[in-house]
Design a protein around this motif. Structure first.
Motif, short mmCIF file in Angstrom:
data_model
loop_
_atom_site.label_atom_id
_atom_site.label_comp_id
_atom_site.label_asym_id
_atom_site.label_seq_id
_atom_site.Cartn_x
_atom_site.Cartn_y
_atom_site.Cartn_z
N GLU A 38 31.98 39.38 57.31
CA GLU A 38 32.07 40.29 56.16
C GLU A 38 32.49 41.69 56.60
N ILE A 91 35.23 41.16 53.58
CA ILE A 91 35.09 40.25 52.46
C ILE A 91 33.61 40.06 52.17
N ILE A 123 38.35 34.22 47.68
CA ILE A 123 38.14 35.62 48.07
C ILE A 123 39.47 36.28 48.44
N PHE A 124 40.27 35.59 49.24
CA PHE A 124 41.55 36.16 49.67
C PHE A 124 42.50 36.33 48.49
N THR A 181 41.29 39.45 46.57
CA THR A 181 41.62 40.70 47.24
C THR A 181 43.12 40.87 47.45
#
Length: 235
Positions: A76, A81, A136-137, A140
C-alpha cells in the motif's frame, strides 16, 4: 454512515493484526524453548513426539509469518494503493490458521484435510486479490487499456496459481536445506514415503489450488460480465 463503517472495519483490521503479531511473538518464544528441551530423534519404541526438526519448522513458519503479515501495508505504501480491509482481515485469518493452528498447534496432523482446506482458502483469496488489484489500478487510472472480463479472470487465475507454485518451491527448498517435512514426504512418525506417495502432498496441494482459484475466477468472470452488460445497456 459509510465512513463510520469503513473506520469500524479498519479498526477491526488493526486489532486483528496486532493480536496476530503478539500471538506470533509468543509462539516464537515457546517454539524456541521447545527446540532446546526437545529430543533430536524420537525413540523407535516410543509414541510419536515432536523432535527438534519439527520445532525448527514451526520457528521458521512463525518468523516468516511475522514478515509476510506486513506485506499488504508495504504494498500500500510503495505502490500507493488501498487494499480492502476485508481482504487484509482474510489474510490475517489465513496466517493464523496456517501458522499458529497448523504448525504450532499441529492441526496439519490432528485435523483431517486441514492443509487442503487452507490451500483452497488461500487460492480463492489470491484469485479474489487478483480481481481487486485490477479494479484498484483501473480506478486509479494506471490501466489505460480496456481489459475484458475474460482477461481479468485469466490474470486472477494465473496470479493465484503462481503464488501457489512459488509456495511449493519454498517448501521444497526448506525441506532440502533444513531437513524439514513441509511437503509431507514422511509420515508423522518419520517413516519416509516412496514413489508416487512421496509426491502426493505436493500434487494434491497444486490441484486444490487450481480448483479453489478456478471457482473464484469463474464467479468473478460472470460478475464482471454481468456488470459490463449492465453498463452497455444503460449507455
Amino acid at each position: 454512515m459509510g465512513n463510520y463503517a469503513v473506520k469500524k472495519k479498519r479498526n477491526l483490521k488493526e486489532k486483528i493484526g496486532l493480536l496476530l503479531f503478539l500471538i506470533l511473538i509468543i509462539c516464537i518464544i515457546y517454539v524456541a524453548a521447545m527446540i532446546i528441551i526437545s529430543p533430536t530423534e524420537a525413540e523407535s519404541d516410543a509414541e510419536y513426539v515432536r523432535v527438534k526438526s519439527d520445532y525448527v519448522l514451526s520457528l521458521l513458519q512463525c518468523a516468516l509469518g511475522l514478515i509476510v503479515m506486513f506485506i499488504p501495508s508495504i504494498i500500500e505504501k510503495k505502490i500507493s494503493i488501498d487494499i480492502p480491509d476485508s481482504m487484509e482481515i482474510l489474510y490475517f485469518t489465513f496466517l493464523f490458521s496456517a501458522i499458529v493452528l497448523g504448525e504450532v498447534r499441529d492441526f496439519y496432523y490432528v485435523i483431517p484435510y486441514w492443509d487442503k482446506i487452507l490451500h483452497a482458502f488461500s487460492a480463492g483469496m489470491l484469485a479474489s486479490l487478483g480481481f481487486v488489484l485490477v479494479a484498484i489500478f483501473k480506478k486509479t487510472e494506471r490501466l489505460k487499456y480496456y481489459l475484458s472480463p475474460l482477461y481479468i479472470a485469466l490474470f486472477s487465475f494465473c496470479f493465484a496459481l503462481t503464488i501457489g507454485v512459488v509456495w511449493e518451491i519454498y517448501e521444497y527448498l526448506a525441506d532440502g536445506l533444513l531437513s524439514l517435512n513441509m511437503q509431507k514426504y514422511a509420515l508423522a512418525d518419520g517413516t519416509k514415503l516412496i514413489g508416487r506417495e512421496a509426491l502426493a502432498d505436493t500434487m494434491d496441494d497444486l490441484i486444490v489450488d487450481t480448483l479453489g482459484a478456478l471457482v473464484i475466477t469463474i464467479l468473478g468472470y460472470f460478475s464482471l460480465k454481468k456488470q459490463e452488460d449492465r453498463n452497455q445497456n444503460s449507455n
